[in-house]
Design a protein around this motif. Structure first.
Motif, mmCIF file in Angstrom:
data_model
loop_
_atom_site.group_PDB
_atom_site.id
_atom_site.type_symbol
_atom_site.label_atom_id
_atom_site.label_comp_id
_atom_site.label_asym_id
_atom_site.label_seq_id
_atom_site.Cartn_x
_atom_site.Cartn_y
_atom_site.Cartn_z
ATOM 1 N N GLU A 206 8.490 -26.558 -38.892
ATOM 2 C CA GLU A 206 8.808 -26.729 -37.473
ATOM 3 C C GLU A 206 10.072 -25.961 -37.115
ATOM 4 O O GLU A 206 10.207 -25.448 -36.004
ATOM 5 N N GLN A 207 11.002 -25.871 -38.069
ATOM 6 C CA GLN A 207 12.276 -25.203 -37.811
ATOM 7 C C GLN A 207 12.130 -23.681 -37.814
ATOM 8 O O GLN A 207 12.875 -22.984 -37.122
ATOM 9 N N THR A 208 11.187 -23.147 -38.595
ATOM 10 C CA THR A 208 11.062 -21.686 -38.699
ATOM 11 C C THR A 208 9.942 -21.124 -37.824
ATOM 12 O O THR A 208 9.779 -19.908 -37.746
ATOM 13 N N HIS A 209 9.167 -21.983 -37.180
ATOM 14 C CA HIS A 209 8.104 -21.495 -36.302
ATOM 15 C C HIS A 209 8.710 -20.630 -35.186
ATOM 16 O O HIS A 209 9.642 -21.039 -34.500
ATOM 17 N N HIS A 210 8.203 -19.404 -35.049
ATOM 18 C CA HIS A 210 8.724 -18.436 -34.074
ATOM 19 C C HIS A 210 10.233 -18.237 -34.238
ATOM 20 O O HIS A 210 10.970 -18.130 -33.256
ATOM 21 N N LEU A 211 10.652 -18.178 -35.490
ATOM 22 C CA LEU A 211 12.055 -17.891 -35.789
ATOM 23 C C LEU A 211 12.488 -16.578 -35.154
ATOM 24 O O LEU A 211 13.611 -16.443 -34.655
ATOM 25 N N ILE A 212 11.591 -15.601 -35.174
ATOM 26 C CA ILE A 212 11.871 -14.308 -34.542
ATOM 27 C C ILE A 212 11.222 -14.323 -33.170
ATOM 28 O O ILE A 212 9.999 -14.202 -33.028
ATOM 29 N N ASN A 213 12.061 -14.485 -32.163
ATOM 30 C CA ASN A 213 11.609 -14.573 -30.779
ATOM 31 C C ASN A 213 12.465 -13.651 -29.910
ATOM 32 O O ASN A 213 13.226 -12.827 -30.424
ATOM 33 N N ASP A 214 12.351 -13.777 -28.599
ATOM 34 C CA ASP A 214 13.121 -12.907 -27.698
ATOM 35 C C ASP A 214 14.615 -13.024 -27.956
ATOM 36 O O ASP A 214 15.341 -12.011 -27.955
ATOM 37 N N GLU A 215 15.100 -14.241 -28.166
ATOM 38 C CA GLU A 215 16.528 -14.438 -28.404
ATOM 39 C C GLU A 215 16.962 -13.745 -29.696
ATOM 40 O O GLU A 215 18.023 -13.110 -29.745
ATOM 41 N N ALA A 216 16.144 -13.863 -30.738
ATOM 42 C CA ALA A 216 16.481 -13.214 -32.007
ATOM 43 C C ALA A 216 16.513 -11.708 -31.850
ATOM 44 O O ALA A 216 17.428 -11.030 -32.366
ATOM 45 N N PHE A 217 15.555 -11.149 -31.130
ATOM 46 C CA PHE A 217 15.542 -9.695 -30.934
ATOM 47 C C PHE A 217 16.771 -9.221 -30.166
ATOM 48 O O PHE A 217 17.288 -8.136 -30.419
ATOM 49 N N SER A 218 17.248 -10.051 -29.243
ATOM 50 C CA SER A 218 18.418 -9.662 -28.452
ATOM 51 C C SER A 218 19.661 -9.490 -29.319
ATOM 52 O O SER A 218 20.607 -8.783 -28.928
ATOM 53 N N LYS A 219 19.669 -10.110 -30.492
ATOM 54 C CA LYS A 219 20.827 -10.025 -31.391
ATOM 55 C C LYS A 219 20.727 -8.860 -32.376
ATOM 56 O O LYS A 219 21.692 -8.557 -33.077
ATOM 57 N N MET A 220 19.573 -8.229 -32.445
ATOM 58 C CA MET A 220 19.346 -7.186 -33.445
ATOM 59 C C MET A 220 19.818 -5.819 -32.957
ATOM 60 O O MET A 220 19.975 -5.568 -31.764
ATOM 61 N N LYS A 221 20.006 -4.925 -33.924
ATOM 62 C CA LYS A 221 20.309 -3.531 -33.618
ATOM 63 C C LYS A 221 19.105 -2.877 -32.940
ATOM 64 O O LYS A 221 17.958 -3.217 -33.220
ATOM 65 N N THR A 222 19.361 -1.907 -32.092
ATOM 66 C CA THR A 222 18.277 -1.132 -31.508
ATOM 67 C C THR A 222 17.655 -0.257 -32.597
ATOM 68 O O THR A 222 18.363 0.423 -33.339
ATOM 69 N N GLY A 223 16.338 -0.299 -32.696
ATOM 70 C CA GLY A 223 15.645 0.498 -33.699
ATOM 71 C C GLY A 223 15.489 -0.184 -35.037
ATOM 72 O O GLY A 223 15.112 0.455 -36.028
ATOM 73 N N VAL A 224 15.751 -1.475 -35.112
ATOM 74 C CA VAL A 224 15.669 -2.221 -36.365
ATOM 75 C C VAL A 224 14.250 -2.203 -36.932
ATOM 76 O O VAL A 224 13.268 -2.088 -36.183
ATOM 77 N N MET A 225 14.148 -2.290 -38.247
ATOM 78 C CA MET A 225 12.853 -2.451 -38.917
ATOM 79 C C MET A 225 12.677 -3.920 -39.285
ATOM 80 O O MET A 225 13.590 -4.540 -39.819
ATOM 81 N N LEU A 226 11.486 -4.462 -39.014
ATOM 82 C CA LEU A 226 11.185 -5.853 -39.315
ATOM 83 C C LEU A 226 9.947 -5.920 -40.204
ATOM 84 O O LEU A 226 8.916 -5.294 -39.893
ATOM 85 N N ILE A 227 10.059 -6.658 -41.304
ATOM 86 C CA ILE A 227 8.956 -6.815 -42.256
ATOM 87 C C ILE A 227 8.641 -8.303 -42.396
ATOM 88 O O ILE A 227 9.538 -9.119 -42.580
ATOM 89 N N ASN A 228 7.350 -8.642 -42.319
ATOM 90 C CA ASN A 228 6.952 -10.038 -42.535
ATOM 91 C C ASN A 228 5.773 -10.095 -43.492
ATOM 92 O O ASN A 228 4.672 -9.633 -43.183
ATOM 93 N N THR A 229 6.010 -10.661 -44.673
ATOM 94 C CA THR A 229 4.946 -10.889 -45.652
ATOM 95 C C THR A 229 4.817 -12.380 -45.975
ATOM 96 O O THR A 229 4.184 -12.737 -46.965
ATOM 97 N N SER A 230 5.410 -13.240 -45.159
ATOM 98 C CA SER A 230 5.444 -14.681 -45.453
ATOM 99 C C SER A 230 4.352 -15.434 -44.711
ATOM 100 O O SER A 230 3.274 -15.659 -45.255
ATOM 101 N N ARG A 231 4.605 -15.820 -43.480
ATOM 102 C CA ARG A 231 3.636 -16.501 -42.648
ATOM 103 C C ARG A 231 3.699 -15.908 -41.247
ATOM 104 O O ARG A 231 4.784 -15.674 -40.709
#
Length: 326
Positions: A206-231
């Motif tokens: 429940e805590q990690t569901h949609h961990l990467i959302n609009d708010e998270a993206f707003s904190k990232m560098k422009t052009g960041v690479m994101l990898i997801n092999t978990s869920r």
């Protein structure tokens, strides 16, 4: 013990047949169908079921399984978010899993996604097959000296850390249970803001569901690479699409997808994809998707089969349960 084996893939059969060859007290019946409310009846008369990541084991399915005499759920995977654990407990069903079949397999697949995206080898492969040797549009970047953030530092995350150290990357880790190592432990906001590459390796809760959302993206560098092999549900797919459109997200590598149960592990090449979000994601040239194959090595499949057999034997013989979830 008679086991109903759901979502059978032909690549699994040699490994499970080899594993069970010398154990006559374990009998497996293989079903191609995924477990669901409609197919649970197939488990009638069995002692246990063996399932994979995209089988449905909700309260309704569990009630039906229990009424049919099932007493054990064997997961041939590490994750168990598809199992209604309170319902399983209420019906006294044992739940066992394969906690770590090959951390290196998934970690190496992460590196494959990173390098393919950064060096554009998938595009180069197609060009050369058409006698096109133009390098324009294939400019990449080094992993050496880049900051790579790893969210979740269990066995897979730690294996990835070790590989990235070999590349000379600066590794950040966010995990409340992380132990000191050849990386820097930090908080999630710092990791998001400082990382050139971010790789997700945490369970779906429940805590990690949609961990990467609009708010998270707003904190990232422009052009960041994101990898997801978990869920898949660690990511908000619509937020990813928005970030790709604004170029905040420069590269996206996925081996999982939130609605993958309707897509992955099957051949849909003669069908029209009805998932508009997935279709939009794969339309971006800087998105690379593989169909949940991060675990897919000879070593991992051998370990999955052997550990699943161990779990079945421990239940069948009344021994302490090494890999019990419930």
């Amino acid at each position: 013990m008679n086991i109903a084996f759901f979502s059978t893939q032909k690549y699994e059969l040699p490994f499970f047949e080899q594993s069970t060859r010398d154990h006559r007290d374990i009998k497996i019946t293989y079903f191609e169908q995924a477990l669901s409310e409609q197919t649970a009846i197939l488990a009638n008369g069995f002692d246990a079921i063996c399932i994979f990541v995209n089988d449905t084991v909700n309260a309704t399915v569990i009630e039906q399984l229990a009424s049919q005499g099932i007493n054990t759920i064997l997961l041939r995977c590490a994750g168990f978010n598809n199992v209604d654990l309170p319902a399983a407990k209420a019906h006294n069903l044992k739940v066992l899993r394969v906690p770590a079949y090959s951390p290196e397999a998934v970690a190496e697949h992460c590196i494959a996604l990173m390098l393919t995206l950064s060096r554009k080898t998938h595009k180069a492969y197609n060009r050369v097959r058409e006698d096109n040797f133009d390098l324009n549009g294939l400019l990449g970047f080094n992993l050496h000296n880049k900051t790579v953030g790893i969210v979740g530092c269990g066995k897979i995350g730690l294996a990835l850390c070790n590989i990235l150290n070999g590349f000379g990357a600066n590794v950040l880790v966010c995990d409340p249970y992380a132990q000191p190592g050849n990386y820097t432990i930090t908080d999630i906001d710092t990791l998001l803001s400082q990382s050139d590459v971010i790789s997700l390796h945490c369970p779906l809760t429940e805590q990690t569901h949609h961990l990467i959302n609009d708010e998270a993206f707003s904190k990232m560098k422009t052009g960041v690479m994101l990898i997801n092999t978990s869920r898949g549900a660690l990511l908000n797919s619509k937020a990813c699409i928005s970030a790709l459109k604004t170029k905040k997200l420069g590269y996206l590598g996925l081996d999982v997808y939130e609605q993958e149960s309707e897509l992955f592990f099957k051949n849909h090449s003669d069908e029209i994809n009805q998932d508009d979000i997935f279709s939009r994601l794969v339309s971006f040239k800087n998105v690379l998707v593989t169909g949940h194959q991060g675990f897919f090595t000879q070593e991992a499949l051998t370990e999955i089969a052997n550990t699943t057999l161990l779990n079945a034997l421990e239940v069948n013989e009344g021994r302490p349960l090494t890999n019990e979830v419930l």
